[in-house]
Design a protein around this motif. Structure first.
Motif, mmCIF file in Angstrom:
data_model
loop_
_atom_site.group_PDB
_atom_site.id
_atom_site.type_symbol
_atom_site.label_atom_id
_atom_site.label_comp_id
_atom_site.label_asym_id
_atom_site.label_seq_id
_atom_site.Cartn_x
_atom_site.Cartn_y
_atom_site.Cartn_z
ATOM 1 N N ASP A 1 -48.666 28.302 -44.781
ATOM 2 C CA ASP A 1 -49.983 28.837 -45.154
ATOM 3 C C ASP A 1 -51.062 28.126 -44.355
ATOM 4 O OD1 ASP A 1 -48.942 30.486 -47.083
ATOM 5 O OD2 ASP A 1 -49.495 29.233 -48.793
ATOM 6 N N GLN A 2 -51.950 28.879 -43.772
ATOM 7 C CA GLN A 2 -53.092 28.278 -43.082
ATOM 8 C C GLN A 2 -54.327 29.128 -43.337
ATOM 9 O OE1 GLN A 2 -52.022 27.835 -38.930
ATOM 10 N NE2 GLN A 2 -50.326 26.477 -39.440
ATOM 11 N N GLY A 3 -55.489 28.556 -43.184
ATOM 12 C CA GLY A 3 -56.715 29.357 -43.261
ATOM 13 C C GLY A 3 -57.500 29.208 -44.551
ATOM 14 N N ILE A 4 -57.161 28.231 -45.386
ATOM 15 C CA ILE A 4 -57.878 28.059 -46.657
ATOM 16 C C ILE A 4 -59.363 27.758 -46.418
ATOM 17 C CG2 ILE A 4 -57.224 25.597 -46.840
ATOM 18 C CD1 ILE A 4 -57.700 28.040 -49.790
ATOM 19 N N CYS A 5 -59.697 27.165 -45.264
ATOM 20 C CA CYS A 5 -61.118 26.835 -45.017
ATOM 21 C C CYS A 5 -61.968 28.109 -44.981
ATOM 22 C CB CYS A 5 -61.281 26.010 -43.744
ATOM 23 S SG CYS A 5 -60.935 26.883 -42.228
ATOM 24 N N PHE A 6 -61.367 29.241 -44.541
ATOM 25 C CA PHE A 6 -62.139 30.492 -44.510
ATOM 26 C C PHE A 6 -62.455 30.967 -45.934
ATOM 27 C CE2 PHE A 6 -59.606 30.648 -40.533
ATOM 28 C CZ PHE A 6 -60.665 30.561 -39.638
ATOM 29 N N GLU A 7 -61.459 30.848 -46.829
ATOM 30 C CA GLU A 7 -61.690 31.271 -48.227
ATOM 31 C C GLU A 7 -62.762 30.417 -48.879
ATOM 32 O OE1 GLU A 7 -58.251 31.760 -50.856
ATOM 33 O OE2 GLU A 7 -57.058 32.026 -49.033
#
Ligand SMILES: Nc1ncnc2c1ncn2[C@@H]1O[C@H](COP(=O)(O)OP(=O)(O)OP(=O)(O)O)[C@@H](O)[C@H]1O
Ligand SMILES: O=P(O)(O)OC[C@H]1O[C@](O)(CO)[C@@H](O)[C@@H]1O
Length: 338
Positions: A235-241
């Motif tokens: 999983d990657q991309g939590i900073c966008f959420e």
């Protein structure tokens, strides 16, 4: 006449700089022959071993590209897979298997040791999340690599004030890498999976920082942070959420930097190489012990042996001293929930 013993070596899980120096530290051809298998557990079964010599290794010690290729493999999960690995080791006369890897690799090696293999796990993961050791090979180089990026982000942020930067770093479900790199890279805030994230509190801290007179905010976010649900490997991309939710509360310009795989690369730091060599050399000194079934650890600066099963017993806690600094600097958001 000295009868040489055959030692098998693999790397397993994510690659991590410093591994060449660790293998170099292990080499002592007078007493041992070293069989290196590319591609982890799969490689033991599918690949021809590479026989390495000390003289070939010197130039590799300083390189971030590894002599030994790593992989993630299905084989150790099944009895059938493990029996293929064990038969192949026996066929080649290899009585000891050294595995470089993290949590998952330790579990795999433990299963093989339970079935009669002599095994040593040398800690290797940029995540530094292995219980039983203060340090894992690759961590320092990854922190240094993140620090370089943060140095650049500080510059562009200062050149065009008013923005909030969110830099997402690796670490799987743990915050060791994020905490260390946030401190070493001079970040304003760090968001860790070990703390429950409160978006209102984060928003308020960002405003407090601007109100204090600073003209940009640099936030490190660990990839394992969740707003809901569980982290799954990859999983990657939590900073966008998180940024999306912040935008609903604030008119600040939020900007993103996903550091990605360059974090795992780079020539090893000198600290990395010396620690790696100590691990390799300590492993060498313990090869003659009967019934090897250990993880190497470093605690309070000392390299030592730990029982392999220790890894599955507990989750490694964040470094208390680093946490204390982060608390004092008001970098942490939310309450501890793990
Ligand atoms: N529970 C398990 N049982 C048997 N084998 C396992 C288990 N978990 C992991 N492995 C084996 O170990 C390999 C590496 O595990 P994993 O992908 O979790 O990386 P790791 O060792 O934790 O390192 P990293 O921190 O770099 O991800 C897996 O591909 C698999 O071959
Ligand atoms: O190369 P892969 O399999 O995508 O692995 C990425 C993961 O490996 C690690 O680098 C080491 O576990 C993690 O920090 C990251 O989440």
């Amino acid at each position: 006449m000295i009868i040489k013993r055959n030692i098998g070596i693999i790397t397993s899980g994510g690659d991590a700089s410093g591994i060449n120096a660790a293998i170099y530290g292990l080499l002592y051809e007078k007493h041992y022959s070293y069989y290196l298998f590319n591609q982890g557990f799969d490689g033991i079964v599918s690949n021809d071993p590479i026989l390495v010599k000390d003289k070939d290794f010197h130039k590799h010690v300083v390189q971030g590209e590894h002599v030994l290729k790593t992989s993630r493999s299905k084989l150790p999960y099944s009895e059938e897979g493990r029996s293929k690995i064990i038969s192949r080791l026996k066929e080649l006369g290899i009585d000891t298997l050294i595995v470089f890897g993290g949590n998952g690799s330790s579990k795999a090696l433990k299963l093989l040791c339970d079935e009669g293999i002599n095994g040593l796990l040398i800690p290797m993961t940029i995540d530094n999340d292995l219980y039983g050791t203060d340090y894992t090979i690759g961590h320092d180089t990854a922190v240094a690599s993140i620090q370089r990026v943060l140095s650049d982000l500080h510059q562009t942020a200062a050149n065009m004030p008013g923005r909030v930067f969110m830099a997402e770093v690796f670490g799987a479900d743990s915050g060791h890498l994020a905490l260390a790199s946030a401190l070493s890279g001079g970040a304003d805030l760090v968001i860790l999976p070990e703390y429950k994230l409160d978006i209102d509190a984060l928003h308020q801290r960002i405003e407090d920082i601007f109100n204090s007179g600073k003209d940009y905010v640099l936030i490190i976010c660990a990839e394992g942070v969740r707003l809901k649900g569980e982290y799954k490997s990859g999983d990657q991309g939590i900073c966008f959420e998180i940024g999306k939710q912040l935008t609903e509360k604030s008119s600040r310009r939020i900007r993103y930097s996903m550091l990605g795989y360059s974090q795992r690369a780079g020539d090893p730091t000198s600290h990395e190489n010396l620690t790696s060599m100590r691990f390799g050399s300590f492993a060498l000194q313990n090869l003659k012990r009967p019934n090897l079934n250990y993880l190497l650890g470093v605690e309070n600066g000392e390299v030592l042996l730990q029982p392999l099963e220790i890894v599955t017993e507990r989750k490694k806690q964040l470094n208390a001293e680093l946490l204390q600094i982060a608390f004092r600097k008001n970098m942490l958001i939310g309450d501890v929930h793990i």
